[in-house]
Design a protein around this motif. Structure first.
Motif, PDB file in Angstrom:
ATOM      1  N   ASN A 146       0.862  -1.189   0.000  1.00 50.64           N
ATOM      2  CA  ASN A 146       0.000   0.000   0.000  1.00 50.64           C
ATOM      3  C   ASN A 146       0.893   1.232   0.000  1.00 50.64           C
ATOM      4  OD1 ASN A 146      -1.834   2.035   0.251  1.00 50.64           O
ATOM      5  ND2 ASN A 146      -2.777   1.300   2.138  1.00 50.64           N
ATOM      6  N   PRO A 147       1.268   1.725  -1.173  1.00 50.47           N
ATOM      7  CA  PRO A 147       2.233   2.822  -1.266  1.00 50.47           C
ATOM      8  C   PRO A 147       1.771   4.142  -0.659  1.00 50.47           C
ATOM      9  CG  PRO A 147       2.135   1.611  -3.330  1.00 50.47           C
ATOM     10  CD  PRO A 147       0.989   1.124  -2.495  1.00 50.47           C
ATOM     11  N   LYS A 148       0.504   4.265  -0.288  1.00 49.26           N
ATOM     12  CA  LYS A 148       0.058   5.478   0.401  1.00 49.26           C
ATOM     13  C   LYS A 148       0.650   5.568   1.804  1.00 49.26           C
ATOM     14  CE  LYS A 148      -4.168   8.074   1.566  1.00 49.26           C
ATOM     15  NZ  LYS A 148      -3.824   8.428   2.962  1.00 49.26           N
ATOM     16  N   VAL A 149       1.029   4.432   2.354  1.00 48.21           N
ATOM     17  CA  VAL A 149       1.548   4.357   3.722  1.00 48.21           C
ATOM     18  C   VAL A 149       3.044   4.646   3.728  1.00 48.21           C
ATOM     19  CG1 VAL A 149       1.935   2.819   5.689  1.00 48.21           C
ATOM     20  CG2 VAL A 149      -0.231   2.724   4.435  1.00 48.21           C
ATOM     21  N   LEU A 150       3.471   5.590   4.554  1.00 42.67           N
ATOM     22  CA  LEU A 150       4.893   5.911   4.711  1.00 42.67           C
ATOM     23  C   LEU A 150       5.523   4.938   5.697  1.00 42.67           C
ATOM     24  CD1 LEU A 150       7.226   8.035   4.156  1.00 42.67           C
ATOM     25  CD2 LEU A 150       6.548   9.050   6.345  1.00 42.67           C
ATOM     26  N   GLY A 151       6.599   4.293   5.282  1.00 39.63           N
ATOM     27  CA  GLY A 151       7.321   3.404   6.184  1.00 39.63           C
ATOM     28  C   GLY A 151       8.282   4.184   7.063  1.00 39.63           C
ATOM     29  N   ILE A 152       8.258   3.904   8.355  1.00 43.53           N
ATOM     30  CA  ILE A 152       9.153   4.548   9.315  1.00 43.53           C
ATOM     31  C   ILE A 152       9.971   3.463  10.007  1.00 43.53           C
ATOM     32  CG2 ILE A 152       9.333   5.934  11.418  1.00 43.53           C
ATOM     33  CD1 ILE A 152       6.674   7.250  10.672  1.00 43.53           C
ATOM     34  N   GLY A 153      11.292   3.492   9.819  1.00 41.38           N
ATOM     35  CA  GLY A 153      12.182   2.551  10.476  1.00 41.38           C
ATOM     36  C   GLY A 153      12.997   3.264  11.535  1.00 41.38           C
ATOM     37  N   LEU A 154      12.836   2.866  12.778  1.00 42.90           N
ATOM     38  CA  LEU A 154      13.497   3.521  13.908  1.00 42.90           C
ATOM     39  C   LEU A 154      14.693   2.700  14.371  1.00 42.90           C
ATOM     40  CD1 LEU A 154      10.275   4.365  15.967  1.00 42.90           C
ATOM     41  CD2 LEU A 154      11.626   5.985  14.618  1.00 42.90           C
ATOM     42  N   GLY A 155      15.879   3.293  14.298  1.00 40.74           N
ATOM     43  CA  GLY A 155      17.046   2.639  14.862  1.00 40.74           C
ATOM     44  C   GLY A 155      17.002   2.662  16.381  1.00 40.74           C
ATOM     45  N   GLU A 156      17.840   1.842  16.999  1.00 42.93           N
ATOM     46  CA  GLU A 156      17.919   1.843  18.456  1.00 42.93           C
ATOM     47  C   GLU A 156      18.528   3.159  18.935  1.00 42.93           C
ATOM     48  OE1 GLU A 156      19.920  -1.757  19.469  1.00 42.93           O
ATOM     49  OE2 GLU A 156      18.171  -3.000  19.038  1.00 42.93           O
ATOM     50  N   ASP A 157      18.113   3.591  20.119  1.00 36.21           N
ATOM     51  CA  ASP A 157      18.560   4.864  20.674  1.00 36.21           C
ATOM     52  C   ASP A 157      18.102   6.034  19.805  1.00 36.21           C
ATOM     53  OD1 ASP A 157      19.836   6.636  22.407  1.00 36.21           O
ATOM     54  OD2 ASP A 157      21.766   6.462  21.395  1.00 36.21           O
ATOM     55  N   THR A 158      17.013   5.847  19.081  1.00 38.08           N
ATOM     56  CA  THR A 158      16.536   6.843  18.129  1.00 38.08           C
ATOM     57  C   THR A 158      15.020   6.901  18.169  1.00 38.08           C
ATOM     58  OG1 THR A 158      18.379   6.266  16.686  1.00 38.08           O
ATOM     59  CG2 THR A 158      16.615   7.569  15.714  1.00 38.08           C
ATOM     60  N   GLY A 159      14.467   8.083  17.944  1.00 38.34           N
ATOM     61  CA  GLY A 159      13.021   8.200  17.934  1.00 38.34           C
ATOM     62  C   GLY A 159      12.541   9.348  17.083  1.00 38.34           C
ATOM     63  N   LEU A 160      11.224   9.509  17.076  1.00 41.03           N
ATOM     64  CA  LEU A 160      10.573  10.627  16.420  1.00 41.03           C
ATOM     65  C   LEU A 160       9.639  11.303  17.405  1.00 41.03           C
ATOM     66  CD1 LEU A 160       9.508   9.235  12.916  1.00 41.03           C
ATOM     67  CD2 LEU A 160      11.203  11.027  13.336  1.00 41.03           C
ATOM     68  N   LEU A 161       9.699  12.630  17.432  1.00 38.87           N
ATOM     69  CA  LEU A 161       8.709  13.433  18.134  1.00 38.87           C
ATOM     70  C   LEU A 161       7.733  13.924  17.070  1.00 38.87           C
ATOM     71  CD1 LEU A 161       7.481  15.250  20.374  1.00 38.87           C
ATOM     72  CD2 LEU A 161       9.264  16.922  19.825  1.00 38.87           C
ATOM     73  N   ILE A 162       6.461  13.558  17.214  1.00 40.23           N
ATOM     74  CA  ILE A 162       5.446  13.922  16.220  1.00 40.23           C
ATOM     75  C   ILE A 162       4.450  14.863  16.880  1.00 40.23           C
ATOM     76  CG2 ILE A 162       3.721  13.081  14.585  1.00 40.23           C
ATOM     77  CD1 ILE A 162       5.186  10.371  14.653  1.00 40.23           C
ATOM     78  N   THR A 163       4.361  16.086  16.361  1.00 45.79           N
ATOM     79  CA  THR A 163       3.419  17.074  16.883  1.00 45.79           C
ATOM     80  C   THR A 163       2.355  17.361  15.832  1.00 45.79           C
ATOM     81  OG1 THR A 163       4.886  18.858  16.142  1.00 45.79           O
ATOM     82  CG2 THR A 163       5.114  18.135  18.421  1.00 45.79           C
ATOM     83  N   ASN A 164       1.173  17.723  16.306  1.00 46.68           N
ATOM     84  CA  ASN A 164       0.020  18.002  15.433  1.00 46.68           C
ATOM     85  C   ASN A 164      -0.352  16.813  14.557  1.00 46.68           C
ATOM     86  OD1 ASN A 164       0.066  20.729  16.342  1.00 46.68           O
ATOM     87  ND2 ASN A 164       1.675  21.167  14.854  1.00 46.68           N
ATOM     88  N   GLY A 165       0.182  15.658  14.880  1.00 50.17           N
ATOM     89  CA  GLY A 165      -0.077  14.473  14.082  1.00 50.17           C
ATOM     90  C   GLY A 165       0.594  14.486  12.730  1.00 50.17           C
ATOM     91  N   ARG A 166       1.392  15.523  12.425  1.00 54.46           N
ATOM     92  CA  ARG A 166       1.955  15.681  11.082  1.00 54.46           C
ATOM     93  C   ARG A 166       3.431  16.050  11.046  1.00 54.46           C
ATOM     94  NH1 ARG A 166      -1.193  12.789   8.773  1.00 54.46           N
ATOM     95  NH2 ARG A 166      -0.539  13.537   6.724  1.00 54.46           N
ATOM     96  N   GLN A 167       3.944  16.764  12.046  1.00 61.58           N
ATOM     97  CA  GLN A 167       5.325  17.264  12.019  1.00 61.58           C
ATOM     98  C   GLN A 167       6.232  16.310  12.801  1.00 61.58           C
ATOM     99  OE1 GLN A 167       6.059  19.996  10.186  1.00 61.58           O
ATOM    100  NE2 GLN A 167       3.883  20.188   9.676  1.00 61.58           N
ATOM    101  N   MET A 168       7.232  15.756  12.128  1.00 63.02           N
ATOM    102  CA  MET A 168       8.112  14.779  12.748  1.00 63.02           C
ATOM    103  C   MET A 168       9.522  15.333  12.908  1.00 63.02           C
ATOM    104  SD  MET A 168       6.882  11.165  11.042  1.00 63.02           S
ATOM    105  CE  MET A 168       8.000  11.271   9.635  1.00 63.02           C
ATOM    106  N   GLU A 169      10.082  15.150  14.089  1.00 68.61           N
ATOM    107  CA  GLU A 169      11.468  15.551  14.368  1.00 68.61           C
ATOM    108  C   GLU A 169      12.232  14.341  14.885  1.00 68.61           C
ATOM    109  OE1 GLU A 169      14.109  18.013  17.633  1.00 68.61           O
ATOM    110  OE2 GLU A 169      11.996  18.576  17.367  1.00 68.61           O
ATOM    111  N   ALA A 170      13.410  14.082  14.315  1.00 68.39           N
ATOM    112  CA  ALA A 170      14.244  12.983  14.770  1.00 68.39           C
ATOM    113  C   ALA A 170      14.922  13.348  16.084  1.00 68.39           C
ATOM    114  CB  ALA A 170      15.292  12.635  13.717  1.00 68.39           C
ATOM    115  N   ILE A 171      14.895  12.412  17.037  1.00 64.64           N
ATOM    116  CA  ILE A 171      15.549  12.612  18.326  1.00 64.64           C
ATOM    117  C   ILE A 171      16.406  11.385  18.626  1.00 64.64           C
ATOM    118  CG2 ILE A 171      13.783  14.163  19.230  1.00 64.64           C
ATOM    119  CD1 ILE A 171      12.531  11.857  20.707  1.00 64.64           C
ATOM    120  N   GLY A 172      17.367  11.541  19.536  1.00 60.17           N
ATOM    121  CA  GLY A 172      18.261  10.434  19.852  1.00 60.17           C
ATOM    122  C   GLY A 172      19.503  10.450  18.984  1.00 60.17           C
ATOM    123  N   SER A 173      20.325   9.418  19.121  1.00 60.66           N
ATOM    124  CA  SER A 173      21.656   9.442  18.516  1.00 60.66           C
ATOM    125  C   SER A 173      21.777   8.678  17.205  1.00 60.66           C
ATOM    126  CB  SER A 173      22.671   8.855  19.503  1.00 60.66           C
ATOM    127  OG  SER A 173      22.400   7.481  19.735  1.00 60.66           O
ATOM    128  N   GLY A 174      20.746   7.932  16.817  1.00 56.51           N
ATOM    129  CA  GLY A 174      20.868   7.083  15.637  1.00 56.51           C
ATOM    130  C   GLY A 174      20.114   7.600  14.431  1.00 56.51           C
TER     131      GLY A 174
END
Length: 290
Positions: free
Chosen positions: A207-235
């Motif tokens: 289903n190409p409409k779906v965005l794949g998100i792969g999170l490395g260890e020690d790594t994350g995403l902060l998602i605000t407003n359900g739409r804006q993503m910021e990478a956090i952590g060291s990976g």
């Protein structure tokens, strides 16, 4: 829909800031610091009352909740967050318990631990606990934080099974419904270390409409407003965008046969980089071209 809450999803455990042993494979019960200190501090800083925020740790996904819970309390206390308790929900009946529901209503942050994401969704899915969780996330200054299984379960589409080595064989990746805090994405965790890129490719090509998100260890995403993503952590965070796929043999091959995909777009995010889910635009914080 305007989303007032924040979503923080983390890839899993690493050998950083651990209060116990860190050899997860040999001693799972002793490697329980699933948050690198910087990510955990960011969760506290983003919460409504910072160190005074009411935090509930949900250990439902784990098979060793009695050991994981105290480790979270220890890590949070180290960062001066002491208004914290553990919700060890192991049955669907507990997910309707009025006392537990009142604790959820009073929480500013709910942290979901690692473990088995199918266990998490099968116990909590469709319960009053799940309903209140979604209501708080959509309408309050509230944080859903999940690591490993807790991250994978946050989206509407959830990977719950799939061999890393055989992930690009048709049918090897199993997907079901998650907790539904965010639509149009699918999340995989322990991503770089366990070589799960193929799992995400197969999830997206279906289903190409779906965005794949792969999170490395020690790594994350902060998602605000359900739409804006910021990478956090060291990976690293790997994004897989299938909207411009030109060709695939997905529907022509038999189960267990290799999948071909042409023109699959990927992005690699590191700390402070951002991505807009409305425009699909990525901004590199320290771009060499600025």
């Amino acid at each position: 829909m305007n989303i007032f809450g924040k979503l923080i999803i983390i890839g899993g455990a690493v050998d950083k800031g651990s209060f116990t042993e860190t050899d997860f494979d040999k001693s799972a019960a002793k490697n329980l610091n699933f948050f690198e200190t910087g990510i955990l501090k960011r969760i506290i800083d983003e919460s409504k009352y910072n160190e005074l925020s009411r935090i509930e740790v949900v250990t439902t996904a784990s098979k060793i909740p009695k050991e994981i819970g105290p480790e979270y309390l220890k890590a949070l206390s180290y960062l001066d967050a002491n208004n914290v308790d553990v919700l060890d929900i192991v049955t669907r009946e507990q997910a309707s318990d009025p006392i537990i529901l009142e604790r959820l209503k009073a929480a500013d942050v709910v942290m979901f631990t690692g473990g088995d994401q199918l266990r998490l969704t099968s116990i909590l899915g469709g319960t009053p606990f799940h309903d209140i969780l979604l209501e708080k996330y959509r309408n309050e200054d509230f944080i859903y934080a999940g690591t490993s299984a807790g991250a994978a379960a946050a989206s509407n589409n959830m990977i719950y099974q799939g061999s890393s080595s055989e992930a690009l064989l048709k049918g090897e990746v199993k997907i079901t419904s998650g907790l539904g805090l965010i639509d149009d994405v699918v999340i995989d965790t322990h991503f770089v270390q366990r070589g799960r890129i193929g799992r995400l490719f197969q999830a997206v090509v279906g289903n190409p409409k779906v965005l794949g998100i792969g999170l490395g260890e020690d790594t994350g995403l902060l998602i605000t407003n359900g739409r804006q993503m910021e990478a956090i952590g060291s990976g690293l965070v790997i994004l897989v965008d299938g909207r411009k796929i030109k060709d695939t043999n997905l529907t022509e091959v038999e189960l267990g046969q290799p999948i071909s995909i042409s023109h699959l777009v990927t992005h690699v995010m590191s700390k402070y980089d951002t991505f807009d889910l409305d425009t699909y635009k990525m901004t590199i914080k320290s771009s060499q071209y600025i």
